[in-house]
Design a protein around this motif. Structure first.
Motif, PDB file in Angstrom:
ATOM      1  N   THR A 309       0.692  -1.151  -0.142  1.00 34.22           N
ATOM      2  CA  THR A 309       0.147  -0.057  -0.015  1.00 34.22           C
ATOM      3  C   THR A 309       0.878   1.433   0.175  1.00 34.22           C
ATOM      4  OG1 THR A 309      -1.835  -1.067   1.291  1.00 34.22           O
ATOM      5  CG2 THR A 309      -1.710   1.419   1.119  1.00 34.22           C
ATOM      6  N   ILE A 310       1.845   1.052   0.684  1.00 35.24           N
ATOM      7  CA  ILE A 310       2.939   2.380   0.785  1.00 35.24           C
ATOM      8  C   ILE A 310       3.609   2.501  -0.552  1.00 35.24           C
ATOM      9  CG2 ILE A 310       4.925   3.386   2.206  1.00 35.24           C
ATOM     10  CD1 ILE A 310       3.493   1.898   4.781  1.00 35.24           C
ATOM     11  N   VAL A 311       4.277   1.521  -0.865  1.00 38.81           N
ATOM     12  CA  VAL A 311       4.941   1.518  -2.350  1.00 38.81           C
ATOM     13  C   VAL A 311       3.904   2.189  -3.272  1.00 38.81           C
ATOM     14  CG1 VAL A 311       6.079   0.397  -4.146  1.00 38.81           C
ATOM     15  CG2 VAL A 311       6.551  -0.066  -1.617  1.00 38.81           C
ATOM     16  N   GLY A 312       2.685   1.734  -3.348  1.00 36.29           N
ATOM     17  CA  GLY A 312       1.751   2.086  -4.093  1.00 36.29           C
ATOM     18  C   GLY A 312       1.582   3.487  -4.296  1.00 36.29           C
ATOM     19  N   ALA A 313       1.550   4.150  -3.037  1.00 35.63           N
ATOM     20  CA  ALA A 313       1.183   5.614  -2.871  1.00 35.63           C
ATOM     21  C   ALA A 313       2.150   6.372  -3.636  1.00 35.63           C
ATOM     22  CB  ALA A 313       1.390   5.904  -1.377  1.00 35.63           C
ATOM     23  N   GLY A 314       3.398   5.852  -4.164  1.00 34.99           N
ATOM     24  CA  GLY A 314       4.180   6.581  -5.034  1.00 34.99           C
ATOM     25  C   GLY A 314       5.281   7.164  -4.385  1.00 34.99           C
ATOM     26  N   VAL A 315       5.679   6.675  -3.236  1.00 37.43           N
ATOM     27  CA  VAL A 315       6.827   7.456  -2.336  1.00 37.43           C
ATOM     28  C   VAL A 315       8.151   7.033  -3.035  1.00 37.43           C
ATOM     29  CG1 VAL A 315       5.817   7.118  -0.126  1.00 37.43           C
ATOM     30  CG2 VAL A 315       7.157   5.214  -0.854  1.00 37.43           C
ATOM     31  N   ASP A 316       9.028   7.989  -2.668  1.00 36.38           N
ATOM     32  CA  ASP A 316      10.593   7.978  -3.306  1.00 36.38           C
ATOM     33  C   ASP A 316      11.572   7.011  -2.743  1.00 36.38           C
ATOM     34  OD1 ASP A 316      10.107   9.879  -5.639  1.00 36.38           O
ATOM     35  OD2 ASP A 316       9.366  10.758  -3.818  1.00 36.38           O
ATOM     36  N   GLY A 317      11.072   7.046  -1.396  1.00 44.31           N
ATOM     37  CA  GLY A 317      12.133   5.829  -0.557  1.00 44.31           C
ATOM     38  C   GLY A 317      11.319   5.473   0.697  1.00 44.31           C
ATOM     39  N   ILE A 318      11.830   4.286   1.009  1.00 39.28           N
ATOM     40  CA  ILE A 318      11.121   3.745   2.173  1.00 39.28           C
ATOM     41  C   ILE A 318      12.285   3.119   2.950  1.00 39.28           C
ATOM     42  CG2 ILE A 318       9.149   2.866   1.209  1.00 39.28           C
ATOM     43  CD1 ILE A 318      10.327  -0.102   0.488  1.00 39.28           C
ATOM     44  N   PHE A 319      12.102   3.409   4.353  1.00 40.64           N
ATOM     45  CA  PHE A 319      13.154   2.830   5.436  1.00 40.64           C
ATOM     46  C   PHE A 319      12.701   1.610   6.037  1.00 40.64           C
ATOM     47  CE2 PHE A 319      13.776   7.394   4.993  1.00 40.64           C
ATOM     48  CZ  PHE A 319      15.260   7.537   5.400  1.00 40.64           C
ATOM     49  N   VAL A 320      13.393   0.504   5.827  1.00 41.64           N
ATOM     50  CA  VAL A 320      13.038  -0.796   6.269  1.00 41.64           C
ATOM     51  C   VAL A 320      13.977  -1.340   7.250  1.00 41.64           C
ATOM     52  CG1 VAL A 320      11.577  -1.243   4.187  1.00 41.64           C
ATOM     53  CG2 VAL A 320      14.062  -1.887   4.239  1.00 41.64           C
ATOM     54  N   ASP A 321      13.728  -2.174   8.110  1.00 42.14           N
ATOM     55  CA  ASP A 321      14.577  -2.923   9.145  1.00 42.14           C
ATOM     56  C   ASP A 321      14.994  -4.326   8.526  1.00 42.14           C
ATOM     57  OD1 ASP A 321      13.909  -1.094  10.879  1.00 42.14           O
ATOM     58  OD2 ASP A 321      13.189  -2.215  12.364  1.00 42.14           O
ATOM     59  N   HIS A 322      14.442  -4.657   7.354  1.00 44.80           N
ATOM     60  CA  HIS A 322      14.627  -6.083   6.527  1.00 44.80           C
ATOM     61  C   HIS A 322      14.594  -5.408   5.183  1.00 44.80           C
ATOM     62  CE1 HIS A 322      12.617  -7.370  10.371  1.00 44.80           C
ATOM     63  NE2 HIS A 322      13.202  -8.517  10.347  1.00 44.80           N
ATOM     64  N   PRO A 323      15.697  -5.090   4.490  1.00 42.11           N
ATOM     65  CA  PRO A 323      16.087  -4.852   3.186  1.00 42.11           C
ATOM     66  C   PRO A 323      15.224  -5.862   2.071  1.00 42.11           C
ATOM     67  CG  PRO A 323      18.010  -4.357   4.545  1.00 42.11           C
ATOM     68  CD  PRO A 323      17.206  -5.294   5.459  1.00 42.11           C
ATOM     69  N   GLU A 324      15.549  -6.959   2.584  1.00 39.16           N
ATOM     70  CA  GLU A 324      15.173  -7.980   1.355  1.00 39.16           C
ATOM     71  C   GLU A 324      13.581  -7.593   1.281  1.00 39.16           C
ATOM     72  OE1 GLU A 324      14.735 -10.266   5.298  1.00 39.16           O
ATOM     73  OE2 GLU A 324      15.816  -8.627   4.391  1.00 39.16           O
ATOM     74  N   LEU A 325      12.787  -7.479   2.588  1.00 42.09           N
ATOM     75  CA  LEU A 325      11.288  -7.287   2.298  1.00 42.09           C
ATOM     76  C   LEU A 325      11.028  -5.968   1.436  1.00 42.09           C
ATOM     77  CD1 LEU A 325      10.063  -8.351   5.945  1.00 42.09           C
ATOM     78  CD2 LEU A 325      10.635  -9.490   3.852  1.00 42.09           C
ATOM     79  N   GLY A 326      11.888  -4.986   1.744  1.00 39.05           N
ATOM     80  CA  GLY A 326      11.538  -3.776   0.947  1.00 39.05           C
ATOM     81  C   GLY A 326      11.811  -3.992  -0.532  1.00 39.05           C
ATOM     82  N   VAL A 327      12.600  -4.716  -1.003  1.00 36.86           N
ATOM     83  CA  VAL A 327      13.030  -5.235  -2.252  1.00 36.86           C
ATOM     84  C   VAL A 327      11.931  -5.894  -3.085  1.00 36.86           C
ATOM     85  CG1 VAL A 327      14.647  -6.279  -3.891  1.00 36.86           C
ATOM     86  CG2 VAL A 327      15.516  -4.929  -2.000  1.00 36.86           C
ATOM     87  N   ALA A 328      11.345  -6.987  -2.134  1.00 39.34           N
ATOM     88  CA  ALA A 328      10.176  -7.753  -2.557  1.00 39.34           C
ATOM     89  C   ALA A 328       9.035  -6.968  -2.564  1.00 39.34           C
ATOM     90  CB  ALA A 328       9.844  -8.778  -1.663  1.00 39.34           C
ATOM     91  N   ALA A 329       8.841  -6.090  -1.880  1.00 37.75           N
ATOM     92  CA  ALA A 329       7.657  -5.334  -1.772  1.00 37.75           C
ATOM     93  C   ALA A 329       7.573  -4.218  -3.354  1.00 37.75           C
ATOM     94  CB  ALA A 329       7.316  -4.291  -0.857  1.00 37.75           C
ATOM     95  N   ARG A 330       8.929  -3.649  -3.645  1.00 39.93           N
ATOM     96  CA  ARG A 330       9.074  -2.881  -4.792  1.00 39.93           C
ATOM     97  C   ARG A 330       8.692  -3.743  -5.873  1.00 39.93           C
ATOM     98  NH1 ARG A 330      14.544  -0.259  -5.132  1.00 39.93           N
ATOM     99  NH2 ARG A 330      15.235  -2.271  -5.431  1.00 39.93           N
ATOM    100  N   SER A 331       9.422  -4.913  -6.053  1.00 35.46           N
ATOM    101  CA  SER A 331       9.177  -5.568  -7.287  1.00 35.46           C
ATOM    102  C   SER A 331       7.920  -6.009  -7.423  1.00 35.46           C
ATOM    103  CB  SER A 331      10.278  -7.089  -7.107  1.00 35.46           C
ATOM    104  OG  SER A 331      11.504  -6.633  -6.842  1.00 35.46           O
ATOM    105  N   ALA A 332       7.078  -6.402  -6.276  1.00 36.69           N
ATOM    106  CA  ALA A 332       5.861  -6.854  -6.671  1.00 36.69           C
ATOM    107  C   ALA A 332       4.801  -5.668  -7.170  1.00 36.69           C
ATOM    108  CB  ALA A 332       4.875  -7.287  -5.092  1.00 36.69           C
ATOM    109  N   ARG A 333       5.056  -4.461  -6.807  1.00 38.41           N
ATOM    110  CA  ARG A 333       4.671  -3.380  -7.536  1.00 38.41           C
ATOM    111  C   ARG A 333       5.058  -2.915  -8.815  1.00 38.41           C
ATOM    112  NH1 ARG A 333      -0.428  -1.079  -5.458  1.00 38.41           N
ATOM    113  NH2 ARG A 333      -0.763  -2.022  -3.558  1.00 38.41           N
ATOM    114  N   GLY A 334       6.160  -3.659  -9.000  1.00 40.50           N
ATOM    115  CA  GLY A 334       6.824  -3.061 -10.472  1.00 40.50           C
ATOM    116  C   GLY A 334       7.862  -1.780 -10.137  1.00 40.50           C
ATOM    117  N   VAL A 335       8.769  -1.809 -10.916  1.00 41.29           N
ATOM    118  CA  VAL A 335       9.876  -0.931 -10.699  1.00 41.29           C
ATOM    119  C   VAL A 335       9.861   0.111 -11.549  1.00 41.29           C
ATOM    120  CG1 VAL A 335      12.611  -0.804 -10.703  1.00 41.29           C
ATOM    121  CG2 VAL A 335      11.328  -2.841  -9.453  1.00 41.29           C
TER     122      VAL A 335
END
Length: 341
Positions: A309-335
Protein backbone atom coordinates in the motif's frame (compact mmCIF):
# COMPACT_ATOMS: atom_id res chain seq x y z
CA UNK A 1 20.54 12.30 -10.05
CA UNK A 2 21.31 9.10 -11.90
CA UNK A 3 18.62 6.52 -12.59
CA UNK A 4 17.71 4.15 -9.77
CA UNK A 5 14.79 1.91 -8.88
CA UNK A 6 11.94 3.73 -7.17
CA UNK A 7 11.28 3.67 -4.31
CA UNK A 8 14.76 3.46 -2.91
CA UNK A 9 15.08 0.78 -0.26
CA UNK A 10 16.94 2.34 2.67
CA UNK A 11 18.25 0.04 5.39
CA UNK A 12 17.15 1.61 8.65
CA UNK A 13 20.26 1.61 10.90
CA UNK A 14 21.52 -1.24 8.73
CA UNK A 15 19.66 -4.55 8.51
CA UNK A 16 18.35 -3.95 12.01
CA UNK A 17 15.70 -6.64 11.65
CA UNK A 18 18.49 -9.21 11.59
CA UNK A 19 21.28 -7.77 13.76
CA UNK A 20 21.56 -5.18 16.54
CA UNK A 21 21.19 -1.77 14.95
CA UNK A 22 24.14 0.34 13.89
CA UNK A 23 26.61 -2.55 13.99
CA UNK A 24 29.10 -3.39 11.28
CA UNK A 25 27.38 -6.71 10.60
CA UNK A 26 24.01 -4.93 10.24
CA UNK A 27 25.42 -2.58 7.61
CA UNK A 28 27.26 -5.30 5.69
CA UNK A 29 24.20 -7.53 5.68
CA UNK A 30 22.00 -4.66 4.47
CA UNK A 31 24.19 -4.28 1.39
CA UNK A 32 24.19 -8.03 0.79
CA UNK A 33 20.38 -8.08 0.97
CA UNK A 34 20.06 -5.46 -1.76
CA UNK A 35 19.56 -2.17 0.06
CA UNK A 36 20.00 0.86 -2.17
CA UNK A 37 21.24 2.90 0.78
CA UNK A 38 21.94 2.61 4.51
CA UNK A 39 20.91 5.04 7.22
CA UNK A 40 23.30 5.94 10.06
CA UNK A 41 22.09 8.30 12.80
CA UNK A 42 24.86 10.58 14.04
CA UNK A 43 25.51 12.12 17.45
CA UNK A 44 28.75 13.43 18.93
CA UNK A 45 31.25 12.53 21.61
CA UNK A 46 32.78 15.00 24.05
CA UNK A 47 35.78 15.35 21.75
CA UNK A 48 33.73 15.98 18.62
CA UNK A 49 33.73 12.55 16.98
CA UNK A 50 30.57 11.63 15.08
CA UNK A 51 29.36 8.26 16.33
CA UNK A 52 26.50 6.19 15.00
CA UNK A 53 23.74 5.72 17.58
CA UNK A 54 19.96 6.07 17.42
CA UNK A 55 20.13 8.54 20.32
CA UNK A 56 22.79 10.23 22.40
CA UNK A 57 21.41 8.28 25.39
CA UNK A 58 23.02 4.87 24.91
CA UNK A 59 21.95 2.57 27.75
CA UNK A 60 19.37 0.88 25.53
CA UNK A 61 21.78 -0.02 22.75
CA UNK A 62 25.11 -0.67 24.52
CA UNK A 63 26.40 -2.39 27.64
CA UNK A 64 27.33 0.90 29.31
CA UNK A 65 24.91 0.42 32.23
CA UNK A 66 26.78 -2.70 33.28
CA UNK A 67 30.24 -1.18 33.08
CA UNK A 68 31.35 -0.22 36.62
CA UNK A 69 34.07 2.10 35.35
CA UNK A 70 31.35 4.34 33.86
CA UNK A 71 28.83 4.18 36.71
CA UNK A 72 29.56 7.78 37.68
CA UNK A 73 28.68 9.03 34.17
CA UNK A 74 24.96 8.42 34.66
CA UNK A 75 23.09 11.70 34.29
CA UNK A 76 19.58 13.12 34.07
CA UNK A 77 19.14 15.61 31.25
CA UNK A 78 16.46 17.31 29.21
CA UNK A 79 16.95 16.48 25.52
CA UNK A 80 14.65 18.28 23.09
CA UNK A 81 12.14 18.84 25.89
CA UNK A 82 12.21 15.26 27.18
CA UNK A 83 13.68 14.40 30.59
CA UNK A 84 15.94 11.35 30.31
CA UNK A 85 18.21 9.48 32.71
CA UNK A 86 21.10 7.38 31.48
CA UNK A 87 24.46 7.64 29.79
CA UNK A 88 25.05 10.18 27.01
CA UNK A 89 27.61 10.21 24.21
CA UNK A 90 28.64 13.79 24.89
CA UNK A 91 29.95 12.73 28.30
CA UNK A 92 32.43 10.29 26.79
CA UNK A 93 35.50 10.57 24.62
CA UNK A 94 35.64 8.43 21.49
CA UNK A 95 38.38 6.34 23.10
CA UNK A 96 35.99 5.51 25.95
CA UNK A 97 32.97 4.81 23.74
CA UNK A 98 35.06 2.51 21.59
CA UNK A 99 35.30 0.11 24.54
CA UNK A 100 31.50 -0.39 24.70
CA UNK A 101 29.66 -3.27 23.06
CA UNK A 102 26.36 -3.06 21.21
CA UNK A 103 23.15 -4.83 22.14
CA UNK A 104 19.68 -5.29 20.69
CA UNK A 105 17.28 -2.40 21.39
CA UNK A 106 14.11 -4.54 21.04
CA UNK A 107 14.98 -7.92 22.57
CA UNK A 108 11.38 -8.75 23.37
CA UNK A 109 10.34 -8.39 19.73
CA UNK A 110 13.57 -9.65 18.17
CA UNK A 111 15.13 -12.22 20.50
CA UNK A 112 17.19 -13.62 17.63
CA UNK A 113 19.01 -10.32 17.37
CA UNK A 114 19.77 -10.41 21.09
CA UNK A 115 21.86 -13.53 20.46
CA UNK A 116 24.38 -11.14 18.89
CA UNK A 117 24.60 -8.86 21.95
CA UNK A 118 28.11 -7.74 22.92
CA UNK A 119 29.63 -9.16 19.73
CA UNK A 120 30.46 -5.79 18.17
CA UNK A 121 31.55 -2.32 19.15
CA UNK A 122 30.22 1.17 18.53
CA UNK A 123 30.93 2.68 15.10
CA UNK A 124 31.90 6.13 13.96
CA UNK A 125 30.32 7.62 10.85
CA UNK A 126 33.59 7.13 9.03
CA UNK A 127 33.42 3.40 9.80
CA UNK A 128 30.00 3.15 8.13
CA UNK A 129 31.22 5.08 5.09
CA UNK A 130 34.16 2.70 4.81
CA UNK A 131 31.80 -0.30 4.92
CA UNK A 132 29.74 1.17 2.10
CA UNK A 133 32.90 1.89 0.11
CA UNK A 134 33.97 -1.74 0.49
CA UNK A 135 30.54 -3.15 -0.30
CA UNK A 136 29.00 -4.26 -3.58
CA UNK A 137 27.87 -1.69 -6.11
CA UNK A 138 27.54 2.01 -5.29
CA UNK A 139 25.06 2.15 -2.44
CA UNK A 140 23.99 5.46 -0.99
CA UNK A 141 24.14 6.79 2.55
CA UNK A 142 21.31 8.63 4.31
CA UNK A 143 22.84 10.47 7.29
CA UNK A 144 20.38 11.51 9.97
CA UNK A 145 21.61 14.40 12.13
CA UNK A 146 20.17 13.96 15.63
CA UNK A 147 19.54 16.68 18.23
CA UNK A 148 21.43 19.37 16.33
CA UNK A 149 20.18 22.33 18.39
CA UNK A 150 20.93 20.53 21.65
CA UNK A 151 24.49 19.73 20.61
CA UNK A 152 24.99 23.26 19.29
CA UNK A 153 24.17 24.48 22.78
CA UNK A 154 27.06 22.35 24.04
CA UNK A 155 29.43 23.91 21.52
CA UNK A 156 29.31 20.94 19.15
CA UNK A 157 28.05 21.92 15.67
CA UNK A 158 26.98 18.63 14.11
CA UNK A 159 26.65 20.28 10.72
CA UNK A 160 30.26 21.45 10.71
CA UNK A 161 31.47 18.12 12.07
CA UNK A 162 29.54 16.32 9.34
CA UNK A 163 30.96 18.48 6.56
CA UNK A 164 34.49 17.81 7.81
CA UNK A 165 33.87 14.06 8.07
CA UNK A 166 32.39 13.82 4.59
CA UNK A 167 35.37 15.67 3.14
CA UNK A 168 37.88 13.52 5.02
CA UNK A 169 36.20 10.30 3.85
CA UNK A 170 35.79 11.26 0.20
CA UNK A 171 32.01 11.64 0.38
CA UNK A 172 31.76 15.41 -0.08
CA UNK A 173 31.69 15.01 -3.87
CA UNK A 174 29.13 12.21 -4.14
CA UNK A 175 25.85 14.13 -4.37
CA UNK A 176 24.09 11.29 -6.19
CA UNK A 177 24.76 8.91 -3.29
CA UNK A 178 24.37 11.18 -0.27
CA UNK A 179 21.22 12.24 1.58
CA UNK A 180 21.25 14.28 4.80
CA UNK A 181 18.11 14.41 6.91
CA UNK A 182 17.04 15.87 10.23
CA UNK A 183 13.95 16.59 12.32
CA UNK A 184 15.33 20.14 12.61
CA UNK A 185 15.19 22.53 9.68
CA UNK A 186 17.85 24.83 11.14
CA UNK A 187 20.77 22.45 10.62
CA UNK A 188 19.55 21.67 7.09
CA UNK A 189 19.42 25.41 6.36
CA UNK A 190 23.01 25.80 7.59
CA UNK A 191 24.19 22.87 5.49
CA UNK A 192 22.45 24.26 2.41
CA UNK A 193 24.09 27.65 2.91
CA UNK A 194 27.46 25.91 3.26
CA UNK A 195 27.06 24.55 -0.26
CA UNK A 196 26.91 20.89 0.77
CA UNK A 197 26.37 18.59 -2.20
CA UNK A 198 23.65 16.24 -1.04
CA UNK A 199 19.90 15.71 -1.11
CA UNK A 200 18.46 17.45 1.96
CA UNK A 201 15.37 15.95 3.59
CA UNK A 202 13.26 17.28 6.45
CA UNK A 203 11.93 14.63 8.84
CA UNK A 204 8.47 15.18 10.31
CA UNK A 205 7.15 13.38 13.37
CA UNK A 206 3.42 12.65 13.58
CA UNK A 207 2.96 15.02 16.55
CA UNK A 208 4.84 17.80 18.29
CA UNK A 209 7.18 20.37 16.82
CA UNK A 210 10.86 20.54 15.81
CA UNK A 211 13.27 21.03 18.68
CA UNK A 212 14.71 24.16 17.07
CA UNK A 213 11.35 25.90 16.61
CA UNK A 214 10.74 28.72 16.47
CA UNK A 215 13.44 29.51 13.94
CA UNK A 216 14.76 33.10 13.96
CA UNK A 217 12.25 35.50 12.50
CA UNK A 218 9.45 32.94 12.20
CA UNK A 219 6.57 31.71 14.35
CA UNK A 220 6.69 28.28 16.00
CA UNK A 221 5.41 25.60 13.64
CA UNK A 222 4.37 22.05 14.36
CA UNK A 223 5.30 18.98 12.32
CA UNK A 224 1.66 18.82 11.27
CA UNK A 225 1.91 22.33 9.84
CA UNK A 226 4.87 21.29 7.70
CA UNK A 227 2.78 18.48 6.21
CA UNK A 228 0.09 20.96 5.20
CA UNK A 229 0.11 22.90 1.95
CA UNK A 230 1.72 26.02 3.44
CA UNK A 231 4.42 23.93 5.11
CA UNK A 232 5.19 21.95 1.96
CA UNK A 233 5.46 25.21 0.01
CA UNK A 234 7.97 26.54 2.55
CA UNK A 235 9.97 23.31 2.48
CA UNK A 236 10.12 23.36 -1.31
CA UNK A 237 12.27 26.50 -1.07
CA UNK A 238 14.57 25.05 1.58
CA UNK A 239 15.05 21.30 1.08
CA UNK A 240 14.67 18.58 -1.53
CA UNK A 241 12.25 16.31 0.27
CA UNK A 242 10.22 15.39 3.31
CA UNK A 243 10.30 12.12 5.26
CA UNK A 244 7.17 11.17 7.19
CA UNK A 245 5.92 8.39 9.43
CA UNK A 246 4.12 5.73 7.45
CA UNK A 247 0.95 6.45 9.43
CA UNK A 248 0.72 9.81 7.67
CA UNK A 249 0.41 7.98 4.35
CA UNK A 250 -2.36 5.55 5.36
CA UNK A 251 -6.08 6.32 5.56
CA UNK A 252 -7.70 4.15 8.22
CA UNK A 253 -11.32 3.43 9.08
CA UNK A 254 -12.65 3.42 12.64
CA UNK A 255 -11.48 -0.18 13.15
CA UNK A 256 -7.95 0.46 11.92
CA UNK A 257 -8.38 -1.08 8.47
CA UNK A 258 -6.43 0.65 5.73
CA UNK A 259 -8.64 2.27 3.11
CA UNK A 260 -5.80 3.46 0.92
CA UNK A 261 -3.14 6.18 0.83
CA UNK A 262 -3.59 9.78 1.87
CA UNK A 263 -2.93 12.60 -0.57
CA UNK A 264 0.36 13.66 1.08
CA UNK A 265 2.62 12.17 -1.60
CA UNK A 266 0.61 13.81 -4.36
CA UNK A 267 0.67 17.20 -2.66
CA UNK A 268 4.42 17.02 -1.93
CA UNK A 269 5.29 15.85 -5.43
CA UNK A 270 3.18 18.69 -6.80
CA UNK A 271 5.62 21.08 -5.11
CA UNK A 272 8.70 19.26 -6.37
CA UNK A 273 9.49 17.50 -3.09
CA UNK A 274 10.65 13.92 -2.72
CA UNK A 275 8.76 11.83 -0.17
CA UNK A 276 10.41 9.20 2.03
CA UNK A 277 8.64 7.22 4.74
CA UNK A 278 9.59 5.26 7.87
CA UNK A 279 9.71 2.66 9.23
CA UNK A 280 8.35 -0.42 7.44
CA UNK A 281 8.57 -3.47 9.71
CA UNK A 282 6.89 -6.88 9.46
CA UNK A 283 6.10 -7.57 13.11
CA UNK A 284 2.52 -7.17 14.37
CA UNK A 285 3.67 -4.59 16.90
CA UNK A 286 4.49 -2.18 14.09
CA UNK A 287 1.80 -2.94 11.50
CA UNK A 288 -1.48 -1.07 11.11
CA UNK A 289 -4.25 -3.01 12.90
CA UNK A 290 -5.80 -4.33 9.72
CA UNK A 291 -2.54 -6.05 8.75
CA UNK A 292 -1.83 -7.79 12.07
CA UNK A 293 -2.04 -11.58 12.17
CA UNK A 294 -2.44 -11.99 15.94
CA UNK A 295 -1.90 -10.32 19.30
CA UNK A 296 1.65 -11.66 19.45
CA UNK A 297 3.78 -8.57 18.95
CA UNK A 298 6.87 -10.32 17.60
CA UNK A 299 4.99 -12.47 15.09
CA UNK A 300 4.95 -11.33 11.49
CA UNK A 301 1.67 -10.13 10.04
CA UNK A 302 0.63 -9.18 6.52
CA UNK A 303 3.69 -7.04 5.95
CA UNK A 304 3.37 -7.42 2.17
CA UNK A 305 -0.08 -5.86 2.27
CA UNK A 306 1.03 -2.83 4.25
CA UNK A 307 4.32 -2.39 2.40
CA UNK A 308 2.51 -2.70 -0.92
CA UNK A 309 0.00 0.00 0.00
CA UNK A 310 2.79 2.40 0.88
CA UNK A 311 4.86 1.61 -2.21
CA UNK A 312 1.70 2.06 -4.27
CA UNK A 313 1.30 5.57 -2.87
CA UNK A 314 4.26 6.61 -5.03
CA UNK A 315 6.88 7.32 -2.37
CA UNK A 316 10.48 7.90 -3.43
CA UNK A 317 12.12 6.01 -0.56
CA UNK A 318 11.17 3.53 2.15
CA UNK A 319 13.08 2.91 5.38
CA UNK A 320 13.01 -0.76 6.29
CA UNK A 321 14.56 -2.96 8.98
CA UNK A 322 14.58 -5.96 6.62
CA UNK A 323 16.01 -4.77 3.28
CA UNK A 324 14.99 -7.93 1.43
CA UNK A 325 11.33 -7.28 2.28
CA UNK A 326 11.57 -3.75 0.89
CA UNK A 327 13.07 -5.08 -2.33
CA UNK A 328 10.31 -7.70 -2.55
CA UNK A 329 7.56 -5.11 -2.00
CA UNK A 330 9.01 -2.89 -4.70
CA UNK A 331 9.30 -5.78 -7.13
CA UNK A 332 5.71 -6.86 -6.45
CA UNK A 333 4.48 -3.39 -7.44
CA UNK A 334 6.80 -3.08 -10.43
CA UNK A 335 9.95 -0.96 -10.69
CA UNK A 336 10.26 2.50 -12.16
CA UNK A 337 13.65 3.78 -13.26
CA UNK A 338 12.66 7.42 -13.39
CA UNK A 339 15.52 9.62 -12.12
CA UNK A 340 14.92 12.13 -9.39
CA UNK A 341 14.70 15.70 -10.54
Amino acid sequence: MRDHPVPRVIAHRGASGHRPEHTASAYRLALELGADAVEPDVVATRDGVLVVRHENEISGTTDVAGRPEFADRRRTKVIDGVRLSGWFTEDFSWEELATLRCRERLPGVRPGNAAHDRCEGVLRLRDVLAIVDAGPGEAGVVVEVKHAAYFLGLGLDLGELLLAELAACGWAERPDRLVIESFELGVLDRLRRSGVRATLVFLAERTGAPADEPLPGAPARSFGWYRGDAGLALLADRVDGISVAKGDLLRLDAEGRVLGPTDLVERAHGRGLLVYTWTLRPENRFLAPGFRSSERKGEWGDWAGEFGTIVGAGVDGIFVDHPELGVAARSARGVSNTPEE
